[in-house]
Design an enzyme around this catalytic site. Structure first.
Site, mmCIF file in Angstrom:
data_model
loop_
_atom_site.group_PDB
_atom_site.id
_atom_site.type_symbol
_atom_site.label_atom_id
_atom_site.label_comp_id
_atom_site.label_asym_id
_atom_site.label_seq_id
_atom_site.Cartn_x
_atom_site.Cartn_y
_atom_site.Cartn_z
ATOM 1 N N GLN A 1 0.848 -1.187 0.000
ATOM 2 C CA GLN A 1 0.000 0.000 0.000
ATOM 3 C C GLN A 1 0.889 1.245 0.000
ATOM 4 O O GLN A 1 1.341 1.702 1.045
ATOM 5 C CB GLN A 1 -0.937 0.019 1.209
ATOM 6 N N PHE A 2 1.102 1.802 -1.189
ATOM 7 C CA PHE A 2 1.983 2.956 -1.319
ATOM 8 C C PHE A 2 1.459 4.184 -0.582
ATOM 9 O O PHE A 2 2.224 5.064 -0.202
ATOM 10 C CB PHE A 2 2.262 3.284 -2.790
ATOM 11 N N THR A 3 0.157 4.248 -0.322
ATOM 12 C CA THR A 3 -0.398 5.429 0.343
ATOM 13 C C THR A 3 0.076 5.567 1.793
ATOM 14 O O THR A 3 -0.082 6.634 2.391
ATOM 15 C CB THR A 3 -1.939 5.440 0.287
#
Length: 150
Positions: free
Chosen positions: A78-80
């Site tokens: 999850q890059f966020t």
């Protein structure tokens, strides 16, 4: 690298409306990889995850780890998690590592967890649009950042 770890009674990950992976009770782990993260970060976080004592013992005290309980683990990239909200209201993801760095470190984290626990780790698809339904148990949610080592 940054993790959000949730103790869950169940989690299910879907892609395009189809169930891709699911787990019963255990850990749901969101994994964010930043520029500068290394294999050592992934290994340290895998060890920390495997040894995290957030499951209740017979006295109701959070004293047991995933190794002792035999629970399942799902890990999803999850890059966020790398978002910066310092300026304005639109998050910046400039700290997120690119695919060529992030995917191998995510995979290393998962494989290290498998080695440490002797169990397979349910995963999502790196870069895919995924939907996750889960039941948070407790709720217990822990954030670990390899740069802070706390």
């Amino acid at each position: 690298m940054r993790l959000v770890i949730q103790r869950v009674t169940a989690a299910e990950l879907s892609i395009d409306g189809k169930v891709y992976s699911n787990i019963a009770g255990g850990l749901m782990v969101l994994v964010g990889v930043e520029h500068g993260d290394t294999a050592e970060d992934a290994k340290w976080l895998a060890s920390k995850t495997a040894g995290l004592r957030i499951f209740s013992d017979s006295e109701g005290v959070m004293n047991l780890d995933i190794l002792t309980t035999g629970g399942d683990i799902m890990a999803v990239s999850q890059f966020t998690l790398t978002a910066s909200t310092r300026k304005g209201n639109r998050p910046s993801y400039i700290r997120a590592a690119g695919h060529d760095v992030a995917k191998p470190l995510y995979e290393l984290y998962c494989s290290q967890l498998e080695s440490l626990t002797g169990r397979s780790v349910a995963r999502g698809v790196f870069g895919a649009d995924m939907q996750i339904a889960l039941t948070n148990d407790g709720p217990v949610t822990i954030i670990i950042d390899s740069k802070l080592k706390e």
